[in-house]
Write an enzyme that holds these catalytic residues in place. Structure first.
Site, short mmCIF file in Angstrom:
data_model
loop_
_atom_site.label_atom_id
_atom_site.label_comp_id
_atom_site.label_asym_id
_atom_site.label_seq_id
_atom_site.Cartn_x
_atom_site.Cartn_y
_atom_site.Cartn_z
N ASP A 102 0.85 -1.19 0.00
CA ASP A 102 0.00 0.00 0.00
C ASP A 102 0.89 1.25 0.00
OD1 ASP A 102 -2.31 1.52 0.31
OD2 ASP A 102 -2.31 1.35 2.50
N HIS A 201 -7.02 10.25 4.66
CA HIS A 201 -6.41 9.21 5.48
C HIS A 201 -6.38 9.67 6.94
CE1 HIS A 201 -4.30 8.27 1.59
NE2 HIS A 201 -4.66 7.08 1.93
N GLY A 202 -6.46 8.71 7.84
CA GLY A 202 -6.21 9.03 9.25
C GLY A 202 -7.46 9.40 10.01
N GLY A 231 -10.72 4.76 4.75
CA GLY A 231 -12.01 4.18 5.12
C GLY A 231 -12.47 4.55 6.52
P1 13P Z 1 -7.53 5.07 7.22
O1 13P Z 1 -6.31 4.94 8.08
O2 13P Z 1 -8.10 6.42 7.22
O3 13P Z 1 -8.53 4.00 7.50
O4 13P Z 1 -7.03 4.84 5.72
C1 13P Z 1 -6.35 3.66 5.39
C2 13P Z 1 -5.81 3.75 4.01
O5 13P Z 1 -6.35 4.43 3.17
C3 13P Z 1 -4.62 2.97 3.70
O6 13P Z 1 -4.15 3.22 2.42
#
Ligand code: 13P
Length: 413
Positions: A102, A201-202, A231
């Site tokens: 990722d 993200h985050g 997500g």
């Molecule tokens: P979150 O940490 O916001 O759930 O996002 C995860 C993500 O997009 C990893 O690539």
């Protein structure tokens, strides 16, 4: 649905292990999700508790799953060591699993990820201008195709970092446009596209405002599985609408980190409770609960068997050469083999190079190469790779006329 668990055996208190089931082709896995209107969770894992929590959730609810490793987390674990655990967990799982890099930072990260066992890769060039993103992604696609590995591209910019408060990275969201998405996908040939439609993200405050109309148009224009990053923090109905409009992979991490942090920070009531093994022992099961919630919400629950039947298995190939030499000494043969190993093991798709000499000097073939390819596609790309051609034509073939070379696929019981 859970009868499979009866066939599996428990190897520890928590993790259920089956017979070797295939890691599956990630493109097939996501095509199945895309065509059947559900999404597979791609959960970033950072240690054994995360792996165990995610895999046991998938097994308990018979869901396909993606174990992913974000390069932004490499400071927290040893990539090589964690990959060994992930691959073991994936091979032993009773459900289809794909393993994904990722947000890889550079081309070499993807080559390394494939060598260590990833069968999906992403290099994030989404902060670059379109033409530069196309150039870098195309380079990645060419290499990954030669390894049979699936590629995720990202267009538009999803700000933030997994696990970090979103306000600390206040970079502007850059929305994916339909026209650019079409050009990007046509020119690069990626398998899935991560889109920017309002997520970050985050850890964020408040509810993100998602541009579903934009997502709908992108989906209609492309017809390939779409990916949502960031997500964590989305509402149930938002997930459902994302999936209605072509999202087949949802990346999820921060919520799992928060659950693990709460668990480990519970005040210890006794000195026994404060011992490290007791601090971490419930983390996997807490993570599992949240992963189950996601799998039920995103519709992947109960799909494992269909995906196992639909997706091609991900299988390594053993490229075996046995040979004798003429015209060079034993010492020079060994030098040649060592040189070859150092060159050949860097070729994309090569997982390992074993060089050996027969235990009995009188055996019909004195020397061997055993080269492990990540996938059948590597048979061709390896043969044609300039480093292989140069080594084979200049150093190996001139002295090893007497040789046998065969590619083997593992026979599964
Ligand atoms: P979150 O940490 O916001 O759930 O996002 C995860 C993500 O997009 C990893 O690539």
């Amino acid at each position: 649905m859970r009868s499979k668990l009866l066939l599996a055996f428990k190897n520890s208190n928590n993790i259920v292990m089956g017979n070797d089931m295939p890691i599956v082709n990630m493109k097939d896995m996501l095509k199945h999700a895309y065509e059947n209107n559900y999404a597979v969770g791609a959960f970033d894992v950072i240690n054994l508790e995360f792996i165990e929590g995610v895999i046991t959730a998938a097994e308990q609810y018979q869901s396909p799953v993606i174990l992913s490793l974000a390069e932004s987390h490499f400071e927290y674990f040893n990539f090589c060591l964690l990959m060994a655990a992930i691959e073991t967990a994936a091979k032993k799982a009773t459900v289809p699993v794909a393993i994904h890099l990722d947000h890889g930072k550079k081309f070499d990260s993807a080559v390394e990820a494939i060598r260590l066992g990833c069968n999906g890769v992403m290099i994030d060039a989404s902060d670059k201008p379109l033409q530069e993103n196309i150039r870098l992604t195309s380079e990645l696609v060419t290499m990954a195709r030669g390894c049979g590995v699936s590629v995720e591209g990202e267009l538009g910019y999803v700000p933030g970092v997994e696990g970090v408060d979103a306000q600390q990275h206040p970079g502007e969201i850059k929305y994916t446009t339909v026209d650019e998405a079409k050009i990007y996908c046509d020119k690069t040939g990626i398998d899935f596209l991560a889109v920017s439609i309002g997520t970050v993200h985050g850890r964020m405050q408040g509810k993100p405002n998602l541009d579903f109309q934009r997502l709908k148009e992108i989906n209609e224009a492309l017809g390939i599985p779409l990916v949502i990053h960031g997500g964590t923090g989305l509402e149930d109905q938002q997930f459902k609408t994302l999936i209605e409009h072509g999202v087949a992979k949802i990346n999820y991490y921060t919520a799992l980190e928060d659950i693990a942090s709460i668990e480990i920070n519970q005040p210890a009531k006794t000195s026994d409770e404060s011992r490290f093994p007791n601090r971490v022992k419930n983390i996997a099961s807490e993570i599992r609960k949240e992963v189950i919630r996601c799998m039920q919400l995103w519709g992947s629950e109960g799909r494992a068997q269909e995906v196992l039947e639909y997706a091609s298995p991900w299988q390594n190939i053993e490229h075996l050469i046995i040979y004798n030499v003429e015209g060079i000494s034993e010492q020079d043969t060994i030098k040649m083999a060592i040189k070859g190993k150092s060159v050949l093991e860097k070729i994309p798709g090569v997982r390992e190079v074993f060089i050996g000499e027969s235990v009995k000097k009188k055996d019909a073939y004195r020397y061997t190469w055993l080269v492990r390819f990540c996938n059948q596609a590597v048979i061709d790309s390896y043969r044609e790779h300039p480093d292989h051609v140069a080594f084979a034509d200049n150093l190996f073939r001139p002295v090893a006329g007497n040789r046998i070379s065969i590619d083997y696929l593992e026979i599964k019981p």
